[in-house]
Motif scaffolding. Structure first.
Motif, PDB file in Angstrom:
ATOM      1  N   TYR A  24       0.843  -1.061  -0.311  1.00 18.33           N
ATOM      2  CA  TYR A  24       0.329   0.218  -0.038  1.00 18.33           C
ATOM      3  C   TYR A  24       0.852   1.067  -0.356  1.00 18.33           C
ATOM      4  O   TYR A  24       2.012   1.789   0.307  1.00 18.33           O
ATOM      5  CB  TYR A  24      -1.214   0.012   1.330  1.00 18.33           C
ATOM      6  CG  TYR A  24      -0.307  -0.580   2.489  1.00 18.33           C
ATOM      7  CD1 TYR A  24       0.193   0.280   3.507  1.00 18.33           C
ATOM      8  CD2 TYR A  24      -0.131  -1.908   2.789  1.00 18.33           C
ATOM      9  CE1 TYR A  24       1.451   0.259   4.255  1.00 18.33           C
ATOM     10  CE2 TYR A  24       0.646  -1.866   3.964  1.00 18.33           C
ATOM     11  CZ  TYR A  24       0.996  -1.646   4.760  1.00 18.33           C
ATOM     12  OH  TYR A  24       2.191  -1.741   5.978  1.00 18.33           O
ATOM     13  N   PRO A  25       0.182   2.242  -0.407  1.00 18.72           N
ATOM     14  CA  PRO A  25       0.925   3.884  -0.389  1.00 18.72           C
ATOM     15  C   PRO A  25       0.353   4.163   0.552  1.00 18.72           C
ATOM     16  O   PRO A  25       0.468   3.978   1.604  1.00 18.72           O
ATOM     17  CB  PRO A  25       0.081   4.636  -1.824  1.00 18.72           C
ATOM     18  CG  PRO A  25      -0.720   3.723  -1.883  1.00 18.72           C
ATOM     19  CD  PRO A  25      -1.038   2.584  -1.134  1.00 18.72           C
ATOM     20  N   THR A  26       1.022   5.355   0.598  1.00 17.28           N
ATOM     21  CA  THR A  26       1.227   6.583   1.684  1.00 17.28           C
ATOM     22  C   THR A  26       0.294   8.051   1.734  1.00 17.28           C
ATOM     23  O   THR A  26       0.215   8.139   0.493  1.00 17.28           O
ATOM     24  CB  THR A  26       2.311   7.182   2.475  1.00 17.28           C
ATOM     25  OG1 THR A  26       3.106   7.827   1.289  1.00 17.28           O
ATOM     26  CG2 THR A  26       3.352   5.832   2.873  1.00 17.28           C
TER      27      THR A  26
ATOM     28  N   LYS B   5      -1.903  10.458   1.396  1.00 18.39           N
ATOM     29  CA  LYS B   5      -3.929  10.355   0.306  1.00 18.39           C
ATOM     30  C   LYS B   5      -3.864   9.286  -0.144  1.00 18.39           C
ATOM     31  O   LYS B   5      -5.393   8.521  -0.835  1.00 18.39           O
ATOM     32  CB  LYS B   5      -3.843  11.870  -0.621  1.00 18.39           C
ATOM     33  CG  LYS B   5      -3.975  13.214   0.501  1.00 18.39           C
ATOM     34  CD  LYS B   5      -3.950  14.763  -0.408  1.00 18.39           C
ATOM     35  CE  LYS B   5      -4.854  15.883   0.537  1.00 18.39           C
ATOM     36  NZ  LYS B   5      -4.153  16.894  -1.022  1.00 18.39           N
ATOM     37  N   ASP B   6      -3.196   8.949  -1.029  1.00 20.31           N
ATOM     38  CA  ASP B   6      -2.998   7.315  -1.846  1.00 20.31           C
ATOM     39  C   ASP B   6      -3.069   6.564  -1.423  1.00 20.31           C
ATOM     40  O   ASP B   6      -3.692   5.647  -1.569  1.00 20.31           O
ATOM     41  CB  ASP B   6      -1.382   7.534  -2.282  1.00 20.31           C
ATOM     42  CG  ASP B   6      -1.448   8.002  -3.785  1.00 20.31           C
ATOM     43  OD1 ASP B   6      -2.295   8.922  -4.406  1.00 20.31           O
ATOM     44  OD2 ASP B   6       0.283   8.448  -4.333  1.00 20.31           O
TER      45      ASP B   6
ATOM     46  N   ALA C  72      -5.885   6.622   1.003  1.00 18.68           N
ATOM     47  CA  ALA C  72      -7.140   6.655   1.107  1.00 18.68           C
ATOM     48  C   ALA C  72      -7.399   5.664  -0.284  1.00 18.68           C
ATOM     49  O   ALA C  72      -8.887   5.260   0.035  1.00 18.68           O
ATOM     50  CB  ALA C  72      -7.215   8.125   1.390  1.00 18.68           C
ATOM     51  N   LEU C  73      -6.607   6.640  -1.664  1.00 12.69           N
ATOM     52  CA  LEU C  73      -7.623   6.109  -2.242  1.00 12.69           C
ATOM     53  C   LEU C  73      -7.583   4.216  -3.260  1.00 12.69           C
ATOM     54  O   LEU C  73      -8.063   4.107  -3.190  1.00 12.69           O
ATOM     55  CB  LEU C  73      -6.906   6.978  -3.378  1.00 12.69           C
ATOM     56  CG  LEU C  73      -7.025   8.552  -4.236  1.00 12.69           C
ATOM     57  CD1 LEU C  73      -6.300   9.082  -4.869  1.00 12.69           C
ATOM     58  CD2 LEU C  73      -8.753   8.704  -3.934  1.00 12.69           C
ATOM     59  N   TRP C  74      -5.843   4.279  -2.338  1.00 16.00           N
ATOM     60  CA  TRP C  74      -6.120   2.728  -2.423  1.00 16.00           C
ATOM     61  C   TRP C  74      -7.054   1.663  -1.882  1.00 16.00           C
ATOM     62  O   TRP C  74      -7.989   1.276  -2.801  1.00 16.00           O
ATOM     63  CB  TRP C  74      -4.079   1.929  -1.937  1.00 16.00           C
ATOM     64  CG  TRP C  74      -4.302   1.033  -2.416  1.00 16.00           C
ATOM     65  CD1 TRP C  74      -3.088   0.370  -2.858  1.00 16.00           C
ATOM     66  CD2 TRP C  74      -4.374  -0.245  -0.805  1.00 16.00           C
ATOM     67  NE1 TRP C  74      -3.205  -0.970  -2.398  1.00 16.00           N
ATOM     68  CE2 TRP C  74      -2.392  -1.100  -1.262  1.00 16.00           C
ATOM     69  CE3 TRP C  74      -4.893  -0.389   0.458  1.00 16.00           C
ATOM     70  CZ2 TRP C  74      -3.140  -2.126  -0.905  1.00 16.00           C
ATOM     71  CZ3 TRP C  74      -4.617  -1.649   1.374  1.00 16.00           C
ATOM     72  CH2 TRP C  74      -3.920  -2.697   0.691  1.00 16.00           C
TER      73      TRP C  74
ATOM     74  N   ILE D 231     -10.916  13.549   4.872  1.00 10.94           N
ATOM     75  CA  ILE D 231     -10.067  13.026   5.341  1.00 10.94           C
ATOM     76  C   ILE D 231      -9.199  14.746   4.959  1.00 10.94           C
ATOM     77  O   ILE D 231      -8.967  15.145   4.038  1.00 10.94           O
ATOM     78  CB  ILE D 231      -9.271  12.624   4.146  1.00 10.94           C
ATOM     79  CG1 ILE D 231      -9.627  11.142   4.454  1.00 10.94           C
ATOM     80  CG2 ILE D 231      -7.639  12.670   4.492  1.00 10.94           C
ATOM     81  CD1 ILE D 231      -9.095   9.968   3.159  1.00 10.94           C
TER      82      ILE D 231
ATOM     83  N   TYR E 110      -2.113   6.673   8.424  1.00  8.53           N
ATOM     84  CA  TYR E 110      -2.681   5.524   8.212  1.00  8.53           C
ATOM     85  C   TYR E 110      -3.572   6.039   9.358  1.00  8.53           C
ATOM     86  O   TYR E 110      -5.028   5.035   9.145  1.00  8.53           O
ATOM     87  CB  TYR E 110      -1.934   4.053   8.703  1.00  8.53           C
ATOM     88  CG  TYR E 110      -0.611   3.708   7.332  1.00  8.53           C
ATOM     89  CD1 TYR E 110      -0.962   4.081   5.900  1.00  8.53           C
ATOM     90  CD2 TYR E 110       0.835   3.894   7.667  1.00  8.53           C
ATOM     91  CE1 TYR E 110       0.336   3.489   5.004  1.00  8.53           C
ATOM     92  CE2 TYR E 110       1.748   3.775   7.112  1.00  8.53           C
ATOM     93  CZ  TYR E 110       1.814   3.252   5.429  1.00  8.53           C
ATOM     94  OH  TYR E 110       2.244   3.490   4.863  1.00  8.53           O
TER      95      TYR E 110
ATOM     96  N   PHE F  16     -12.322   6.636   7.556  1.00  7.33           N
ATOM     97  CA  PHE F  16     -13.422   5.563   6.238  1.00  7.33           C
ATOM     98  C   PHE F  16     -14.343   5.200   7.692  1.00  7.33           C
ATOM     99  O   PHE F  16     -15.934   4.874   7.150  1.00  7.33           O
ATOM    100  CB  PHE F  16     -12.708   4.900   6.522  1.00  7.33           C
ATOM    101  CG  PHE F  16     -12.026   4.789   4.624  1.00  7.33           C
ATOM    102  CD1 PHE F  16     -11.089   5.929   4.185  1.00  7.33           C
ATOM    103  CD2 PHE F  16     -12.661   4.215   3.319  1.00  7.33           C
ATOM    104  CE1 PHE F  16     -10.712   5.976   2.698  1.00  7.33           C
ATOM    105  CE2 PHE F  16     -12.226   3.705   2.558  1.00  7.33           C
ATOM    106  CZ  PHE F  16     -11.144   4.744   2.289  1.00  7.33           C
TER     107      PHE F  16
ATOM    108  N   ARG G 283       4.556  -5.356   7.570  1.00 11.92           N
ATOM    109  CA  ARG G 283       3.535  -4.614   6.767  1.00 11.92           C
ATOM    110  C   ARG G 283       2.070  -5.203   7.327  1.00 11.92           C
ATOM    111  O   ARG G 283       2.665  -5.939   7.503  1.00 11.92           O
ATOM    112  CB  ARG G 283       3.909  -4.788   5.397  1.00 11.92           C
ATOM    113  CG  ARG G 283       5.188  -4.350   4.847  1.00 11.92           C
ATOM    114  CD  ARG G 283       5.288  -4.445   3.148  1.00 11.92           C
ATOM    115  NE  ARG G 283       5.380  -6.501   3.719  1.00 11.92           N
ATOM    116  CZ  ARG G 283       5.473  -7.005   1.891  1.00 11.92           C
ATOM    117  NH1 ARG G 283       4.654  -6.414   1.180  1.00 11.92           N
ATOM    118  NH2 ARG G 283       5.413  -8.386   2.233  1.00 11.92           N
TER     119      ARG G 283
END
Lengths: 477, 325
Positions: free
Chosen positions: A122-124, A126-127, A129-131, A145, A152, A159, A175
């Motif tokens: 997973y990215p960090t 805002k990404d 959240a999109l992920w 947000i 995280y 959410f 992870r």
């Protein structure tokens, strides 16, 4: 006390009940009565709900009926995922597989499986959240947000404030596995976990018994092993919690992994002190209940109970709860892998120190990615898989399903996962048997202990150096 | 003399994430060094009877440089020279032209540069140096090799950059060797900060295309994994970055060269053993490839075992998520 065997499904349907079997039906009726909020109204049932809520005992459904339910429910969920989840639809299209390809039970084995590593990559900010949003199947509620570079935990809280349950694994390897659940999927998962345990531990469960949750408070953590225990508070009247403080991803990384730094050291120091207090409190609770005749149940992480028992043994003490006590463990040993005790030894220790018989000491195998819970049977302690809404698979080294009796990578088709595609291959190594060699429950079982599958891995140049330096340091001079 | 502005602009000054890793690692390693100086002896020694490292012969010739060979470098970001990476050095220019610079399409050239670097330059742990020395030597760390790829691309007028990340421990190995010995664990964990791995990236037709040039086909075969192709990412397949540590850089930052120099000074024995071990891996890989019937056959077999690729997630906006209210 007379211990009665759980009911056979067909006997239940035919009404051929003895007094004891009637007791089981009453038992599960009472259980459903307390957990009404987890069961959707019948007019909205899908084949998945049919497969989960109708059978009184998920592990005693006659195979023919169960496999009909399995095909219907998995086919239903696959179509739902294929239609409502863009990434999974693309994934299936790349593999030339569509809902029309599912006609028989054997076709289920061809459903494209997602590697579990996908949920760890997973990215960090805002990404992230999109992920999460893109993994989610269907329409998201409005999620706000506020932060420009959210952590995280801030994303997860946003959410969850919108009515979802985003939860994660403990991430001991550094992870986490993040899974977004909506309320429907979360309730199904909780109900399935509780029903699986209650059936196996029959007739011990009683709403008026006393429980100790050897996990973080579900209201104060998003770690799934803790979160899924929210239902414990509805299934049992009086529940105490071992870890009653906020557990965030940052805190887990600092306490459960080898993270360095002053902050991490301070956190670890206080965590250790808290743990000592926690063990003393559990012992005090056991003492207070020893004096009564009421039932007790300890549910949660095995390492916490292991520490309690070690302390009691060190002090030369023990209890005798006998058949009014139960222990249900799950979630593995995490950072305490070094002190892991084989499940059979653990049960013996429970019997010796707490006086709770082995038949009431059960382990659960489940994971954050799934909503199927495999539970030890009291007779042989094999891990029984639910098989009406969930299909366990074992894959060979080329990721193809193998037959019973072979070791391989564990995978599953989970019809109960509505909010994300639950067709997943894990990193665990298991062996599945067609039936339990000890008890008469008809469905498939896994060997009692789960191992990690070895994966392909390459060492980069930095890892080559680190490995060699460490190996050299480990040498005798 | 490089001005402070240039240092900042080109990314010679480490990014915050990199700096955090290096400072954390430096402190942790210093503590271990101060508390157990005796251990250092083990890292320095190579006994007389032990095998010594002999660098294999460079498997390619150096093409000659002739006046008038073009270098596509400009002052634009990702196209200009950076630390240890001078794309206009005659050795680089000659090699770039030999590989088809300004004759092939950007994609075809970057692919040729990737294949040349990956298959001809071997892994060798040594201090950082200018890119032309790496080409002459035919070996280097993954950062030396990425720099060769980047220099060739920039010379051909293709933007190129570094992608670096801190890697998770390799669990299987950790369980067997590290957990078993508290001394080893102490060292291994403190070195975790320096677990920086990397890949190159070339900007082609509006997209960054990844080039995992570090391992040769032989080393990948020895590890049982497929042979990486141009555009194939190692991340998420056999490397797993610690979340939040992926960094894109125009240049190798200050400090990376220093770290390898220090390593060479404090642990020459261990460094030599790493290089010997790499050669053994290559040898083993060569045999595996031969037994499989060649690189293609081996690759097809390994890809079968690799299992399904993970799905791809499109991180475009998702309806329902609102930022910054």
């Amino acid at each position: 006390m007379l211990i009665l065997k759980p009911l056979l499904f067909e006997e239940l349907l035919n009404g051929e009940m003895t007094m004891g079997k009637q007791d089981y039906q009453e038992y599960i009726k009472r259980f459903d009565g307390y957990l009404k909020k987890y069961i959707p109204s019948k007019d909205s049932w899908t084949p998945v709900d049919d497969a989960l809520y109708t059978p009184p005992d998920l592990f005693r459904i006659p195979l023919k009926e169960a496999y009909e339910m399995q095909l219907k429910s998995i086919k239903y969920t696959f179509l739902y995922q294929y239609t409502n989840n863009k990434f999974y639809q693309n994934f299936c299209k790349e593999r030339n597989f569509s809902p029309d390809d599912i006609k028989t039970l054997d076709d289920l084995d061809k459903i494209p499986l997602i590697p579990d590593s996908f949920f760890k990559d997973y990215p960090t900010g805002k990404d992230f959240a999109l992920w999460l949003g893109n993994i989610f199947t269907g329409s998201l509620p409005r999620i706000v947000i506020k932060e420009s570079n959210p952590t995280y935990d801030e994303v997860i809280n946003a959410f969850n404030n919108a009515g979802m349950t985003v939860s994660y694994s403990s991430g001991t390897s550094g992870r986490h596995t993040f899974i977004p659940r909506d309320q429907r999927t979360f309730f199904i998962s909780e109900y399935a976990a509780a029903k699986s345990v209650i059936s196996m531990i029959y007739p011990l469960w009683d709403y008026h018994m006393h429980g100790y949750l050897l996990m973080p408070n579900p209201k104060k953590t998003n770690v799934y092993a803790g979160k899924v225990c929210t239902i414990y508070f509805d299934a049992i009247q009086d529940v105490r919690v071992a870890i009653d403080r906020d557990i965030t991803t940052e805190l887990i990384q600092m306490t459960m992994t080898d993270q360095k730094g002053v902050k991490s050291k301070i956190v670890k120091y206080f965590a250790k002190r808290e743990s000592e207090k926690m063990i003393d409190e559990i012992i005090r609770w056991l003492e207070s209940h020893e004096k009564t005749n009421e039932k007790i149940a300890l549910v949660g992480a095995p390492f916490i109970l292991s520490f309690v028992m070690k302390k009691l043994q060190k002090e030369g003490r023990g209890f005798d709860f006998s058949e009014r006590g139960g222990v249900v463990t799950g979630g593995g040993w995490k950072a305490y892998e070094g002190v892991r005790v084989p499940v059979s030894d653990f049960r013996k220790q429970v019997e010796k120190v707490l006086g709770i018989p082995e038949k009431y000491c059960l382990d659960i195998y489940g994971m954050v990615e799934g909503n199927g819970w495999m539970v030890h049977c009291p007779e042989g302690h094999y891990l029984h898989s639910p098989y009406s809404y969930y299909k366990p698979l074992v894959l060979d080294s080329e990721y193809k399903p193998v037959g019973y009796g072979e070791w391989g990578r564990f995978a599953f088709l989970d019809a109960a996962a509505f909010s994300y595609p639950g067709f997943i291959m894990s990193g665990d190594k298991v062996r599945m048997l067609e039936h339990c060699p000890v008890c008469d429950r008809p469905g498939p079982v896994l060997e009692p202990e789960i191992q990690r599958a070895s994966g392909e891995e390459i060492r980069g140049c930095a890892e080559e150096v680190r490995r060699m330096l460490s190996a050299d340091l480990g040498k005798e001079t | 003399m490089v001005s402070f502005r240039e240092m900042k602009d080109k990314g010679y000054i480490p990014q915050k994430t990199y700096l955090k890793l290096m400072i954390g690692g430096g402190l942790s390693l210093s503590k271990v060094l101060l508390t157990s100086p005796g251990d250092l002896k083990k890292l320095r020694t190579i006994h007389g009877s032990e095998e010594r490292y002999i660098r294999p012969k460079r498997p390619y010739g150096l093409p000659p440089f002739t006046e008038g060979m073009r270098c596509g470098v400009t002052e634009e970001k990702y196209l200009r020279p950076t630390l240890h990476c001078d794309p206009c050095d005659p050795g680089v220019v000659a090699l770039a032209h030999h590989l088809g610079a300004f004759q092939k399409s950007d994609y075809e050239f970057a692919k040729a540069a990737f294949e040349f670097t990956k298959e001809n330059l071997d892994l060798e742990i040594c201090p950082m140096n200018p890119v032309e020395e790496t080409i002459q030597r035919g070996a280097g760390t993954c950062f030396h090799l990425i720099t060769v790829f980047i220099a060739l691309c920039r010379c051909a007028g293709i933007k190129a950059r570094y992608k670096m990340f801190a890697m998770n421990m390799i669990k299987a190995w950790y369980d067997v060797l590290v957990e078993a010995d508290p001394l080893v664990k102490k060292w291994y964990d403190s070195m975790g900060y320096f677990m920086i791995e990397g890949e190159g990236e070339a900007y082609i037709d509006g997209k960054w295309v990844v080039a995992h040039v570090g391992p040769t086909a032989e080393r990948q075969a020895a590890a049982g994994i497929p042979i990486t192709k141009f555009g194939e990412d190692s991340l998420g397949v056999w490397f797993f970055a610690i979340p939040g540590t992926i960094m894109y850089m125009e240049s190798i930052p200050y400090g990376l060269g220093g770290a390898t120099n220090i390593l060479k000074k404090i642990a020459p024995g261990s460094m030599e053993r790493v290089n010997i071990s790499i050669q053994h891996q290559n040898e083993m890989g060569r045999k595996i490839i031969k037994d499989a019937g060649g690189k293609e056959a081996y690759d097809a077999m390994a890809r079968k075992k690799l299992g399904p690729k993970a799905p791809l997630i499109d991180l475009s906006d998702k309806k329902g998520i609102v930022f910054g209210e």
